[in-house]
Scaffold this motif. Structure first.
Motif, PDB file in Angstrom:
ATOM      1  N   GLY A   1      10.796  11.449  -2.876  1.00  0.00           N
ATOM      2  CA  GLY A   1      10.271  10.800  -4.067  1.00  0.00           C
ATOM      3  C   GLY A   1       9.684   9.434  -3.825  1.00  0.00           C
ATOM      4  O   GLY A   1       9.498   8.662  -4.751  1.00  0.00           O
ATOM      5  N   GLY A   2       9.368   9.102  -2.601  1.00  0.00           N
ATOM      6  CA  GLY A   2       8.875   7.775  -2.283  1.00  0.00           C
ATOM      7  C   GLY A   2       7.400   7.563  -2.548  1.00  0.00           C
ATOM      8  O   GLY A   2       6.861   6.569  -2.089  1.00  0.00           O
ATOM      9  N   GLY A   3       6.748   8.466  -3.260  1.00  0.00           N
ATOM     10  CA  GLY A   3       5.341   8.297  -3.579  1.00  0.00           C
ATOM     11  C   GLY A   3       4.494   9.363  -2.921  1.00  0.00           C
ATOM     12  O   GLY A   3       5.020  10.299  -2.301  1.00  0.00           O
ATOM     13  N   PRO A   4       3.164   9.260  -3.026  1.00  0.00           N
ATOM     14  CA  PRO A   4       2.300  10.288  -2.442  1.00  0.00           C
ATOM     15  C   PRO A   4       2.417  10.318  -0.925  1.00  0.00           C
ATOM     16  O   PRO A   4       2.733   9.301  -0.293  1.00  0.00           O
ATOM     17  CB  PRO A   4       0.899   9.856  -2.891  1.00  0.00           C
ATOM     18  CG  PRO A   4       1.016   8.412  -3.215  1.00  0.00           C
ATOM     19  CD  PRO A   4       2.398   8.210  -3.719  1.00  0.00           C
TER      20      PRO A   4
ATOM     21  N   SER B   1       6.142  16.687   3.711  1.00  0.00           N
ATOM     22  CA  SER B   1       7.050  16.536   2.583  1.00  0.00           C
ATOM     23  C   SER B   1       8.435  17.110   2.857  1.00  0.00           C
ATOM     24  O   SER B   1       8.587  18.081   3.591  1.00  0.00           O
ATOM     25  CB  SER B   1       6.446  17.240   1.363  1.00  0.00           C
ATOM     26  OG  SER B   1       7.387  17.325   0.322  1.00  0.00           O
TER      27      SER B   1
ATOM     28  N   ALA C   1       7.259   2.499   1.683  1.00  0.00           N
ATOM     29  CA  ALA C   1       8.571   3.040   1.321  1.00  0.00           C
ATOM     30  C   ALA C   1       9.245   3.836   2.424  1.00  0.00           C
ATOM     31  O   ALA C   1      10.156   4.610   2.144  1.00  0.00           O
ATOM     32  CB  ALA C   1       8.486   3.889   0.048  1.00  0.00           C
TER      33      ALA C   1
ATOM     34  N   THR D   1      11.069  12.847   3.541  1.00  0.00           N
ATOM     35  CA  THR D   1       9.700  13.030   4.002  1.00  0.00           C
ATOM     36  C   THR D   1       9.565  12.348   5.368  1.00  0.00           C
ATOM     37  O   THR D   1      10.092  11.247   5.570  1.00  0.00           O
ATOM     38  CB  THR D   1       8.722  12.410   2.995  1.00  0.00           C
ATOM     39  OG1 THR D   1       8.648  13.256   1.841  1.00  0.00           O
ATOM     40  CG2 THR D   1       7.332  12.226   3.574  1.00  0.00           C
TER      41      THR D   1
ATOM     42  N   SER E   1       0.729   7.671   1.206  1.00  0.00           N
ATOM     43  CA  SER E   1       1.152   6.266   1.163  1.00  0.00           C
ATOM     44  C   SER E   1       1.978   5.907   2.379  1.00  0.00           C
ATOM     45  O   SER E   1       2.944   6.576   2.708  1.00  0.00           O
ATOM     46  CB  SER E   1       1.974   6.011  -0.097  1.00  0.00           C
ATOM     47  OG  SER E   1       2.532   4.705  -0.054  1.00  0.00           O
TER      48      SER E   1
ATOM     49  N   ARG F   1      11.278   8.741   5.116  1.00  0.00           N
ATOM     50  CA  ARG F   1      11.204   8.175   3.776  1.00  0.00           C
ATOM     51  C   ARG F   1      11.969   9.082   2.825  1.00  0.00           C
ATOM     52  O   ARG F   1      11.707  10.286   2.779  1.00  0.00           O
ATOM     53  CB  ARG F   1       9.744   8.083   3.352  1.00  0.00           C
ATOM     54  CG  ARG F   1       9.483   7.345   2.071  1.00  0.00           C
ATOM     55  CD  ARG F   1       8.006   7.400   1.731  1.00  0.00           C
ATOM     56  NE  ARG F   1       7.632   8.648   1.098  1.00  0.00           N
ATOM     57  CZ  ARG F   1       6.385   9.001   0.824  1.00  0.00           C
ATOM     58  NH1 ARG F   1       5.394   8.211   1.167  1.00  0.00           N
ATOM     59  NH2 ARG F   1       6.128  10.131   0.216  1.00  0.00           N
TER      60      ARG F   1
END
Length: 125
Positions: free
Chosen positions: A102-105, A52, A111, A33, A108, A99
């Motif tokens: 799968g590092g979060g929304p 993404s 990460a 991402t 965010s 990133r």
């Protein structure tokens, strides 16, 4: 060695446009991402937008929604930020960041594994 190299910054008058580009090397770009951050003088770094790795869905902070557009080209390992209707308050150093999947929304700022060196954008009134 992972490298993120931004370009395209500069001085522009209020209401103008700029396009920033970030070339990424040393990592599997299509699995990351990508985000654009900025840090105005004397302020903290903020996440502006992210795209993404999986479906190119996007996130925009309210401050840039409708004016900035993020895009990526997985064949060229690049992520761009098209900026329109620039305002003096957009003056900042702009950074691209990567990133792992799968590092979060997307919203965010956490990460992110890698950052570029930044490019200065100055908007005059």
């Amino acid at each position: 060695q992972v490298q993120l190299v931004e370009s395209g910054g500069g001085l522009v008058q209020a209401g103008g446009s700029l396009r920033l580009s970030c070339v990424v090397s040393g990592l599997p770009f299509s699995s990351y991402t990508m985000g654009w951050f900025r840090q105005p003088p004397g302020k903290e770094q903020d996440l502006l937008t992210a795209i993404s790795w999986s479906d190119s869905s996007t996130y925009y902070a309210d401050s840039v929604k409708g004016r900035f557009t993020i895009s990526r080209d997985n064949a060229k390992n690049t992520v761009d930020l098209q900026m329109h209707t620039l305002r003096p308050e957009d003056t900042a150093v702009y950074y691209c960041a990567a990133r792992f999947a799968g590092g979060g929304p997307l919203s965010s700022p956490a990460a992110y594994d890698y950052y570029g060196q930044g490019t200065q954008v100055t908007v005059s009134s």
